[in-house]
Design an enzyme around this catalytic site. Structure first.
Site: not given
Length: 328
Positions: A185, A242
């Site tokens: 991620k 994120t």
């Protein structure tokens, strides 16, 4: 419970503060001057300057003291991925510990649990991960994390240490899946930051996040993870946070690259570790070894290496041949 947090960065400090609400917590800082300032000022002025410490939290620069403090309790390893191996070596042989870092080790391409198996095979080890910004945890805002460990009792120990009304812990035994989500991620967040920095629009952002999740899942399944893990907190949840949150360091890297800044200047301005910068090459390496197609991650690696400019990276992705959504 006696808990030692090794690493006085933002995330280590935030979890130390959360645990100190109910437990005896010692925060280890490698730099003696920093440790003295932390203990004297009762606040981490560098990383979390507006958040005073609870009474149950103390600081030290003595690694021996920190190791002795939690010998029969719990260690939380708040070092960057690059320091995880040496930190594990320092632990007591049969320690109970969770690491907080996310990524693949540079050079070896190993995840944390693979490093742990090499360095401390007799220890009880796991990973603590999920969609979380340190600043919000320090503020006491609602957050959910996953404690992943092959040892069910160890996962429950993390619950005892950290679960409270503002910090909810779930448990999992899919350590590989949780770690792959946390590592990939960060790389995908750089890609999303680039797209937003180039003002490509919300459609492009949604496409990158969704197709990035597909890449993450493919790599995880090839490494023995379970598919449902990537639909949860440490997969989709952490990716969305994120890739879109303004507090994301990896997203900020992408935004600055899109402005035309060179990577050394980006990192200098950032002032903190952005794990996606260091993980991109190892994500691509691991994917190649397993025969997994990860075009977004590969484009990010080429961008960070200076082989592609931001708009060229986007063009490369858009010019790929059409294919079924659920194929590669």
């Amino acid at each position: 419970m006696r808990i030692s947090v090794l690493g006085a960065g933002a995330w280590g400090t935030a979890l130390a503060m959360a645990a100190a609400r109910r437990h005896d917590v010692l925060l280890w800082a490698r730099d003696a001057g920093q440790a003295q300032a932390l203990q004297r000022e009762r606040v981490n002025t560098r990383y979390l300057p507006d958040h005073p410490w609870p009474d149950g939290l103390q600081a030290t620069a003595s690694l021996a003291q920190a190791l002795a403090h939690a010998r029969d309790g719990l260690f939380l390893l708040g070092t960057p991925m690059a320091a995880l191996r040496t930190t594990l070596r320092a632990l007591p042989e049969r320690a109970s510990a969770f690491w907080l870092c996310k990524g693949f080790e540079a050079g070896t391409g190993l995840l944390g649990h693979e490093i742990g198996a090499q360095e401390r095979p007799q220890a009880r080890l796991g990973v603590l991960s999920g969609p979380s910004f340190a600043q919000e945890v320090a503020q006491g805002r609602p957050t959910a994390l996953v404690a992943a460990a092959a040892d069910t009792d160890l996962a429950e120990l993390a619950v005892q240490a950290l679960h409270h009304d503002q910090l909810r812990l779930y448990t999992s035994n899919d350590v590989a899946g949780v770690e792959v989500g946390g590592a990939v991620k960060n790389v995908l967040a750089i890609a999303t930051g680039v797209a937003d920095g180039l003002d490509l629009g919300l459609n492009a952002r949604a496409a990158l996040i969704t197709r990035g999740l597909a890449e993450m899942s493919r790599l995880g399944l090839a490494m023995g993870a379970r598919a449902e893990t990537f639909m949860g907190l440490t997969g989709m949840g952490d990716l969305v946070l994120t890739a879109t949150g303004d507090l994301s360091r990896n997203r900020r890297v992408g935004l600055m690259l899109a402005q035309g800044l060179a990577l050394p200047e980006v990192l200098a301005r950032l002032g903190h570790v952005a794990e996606g910068v260091y993980s991109a090459a190892t994500v691509a390496q691991r994917a190649r070894e397993l025969g997994v197609d990860m075009p977004i991650a590969s484009a990010v690696q080429a961008l960070l290496d200076g082989r592609l400019a931001p708009r060229e990276a986007v063009s490369r992705l858009m010019q790929r041949d059409a294919k079924p959504e659920w194929g590669v």
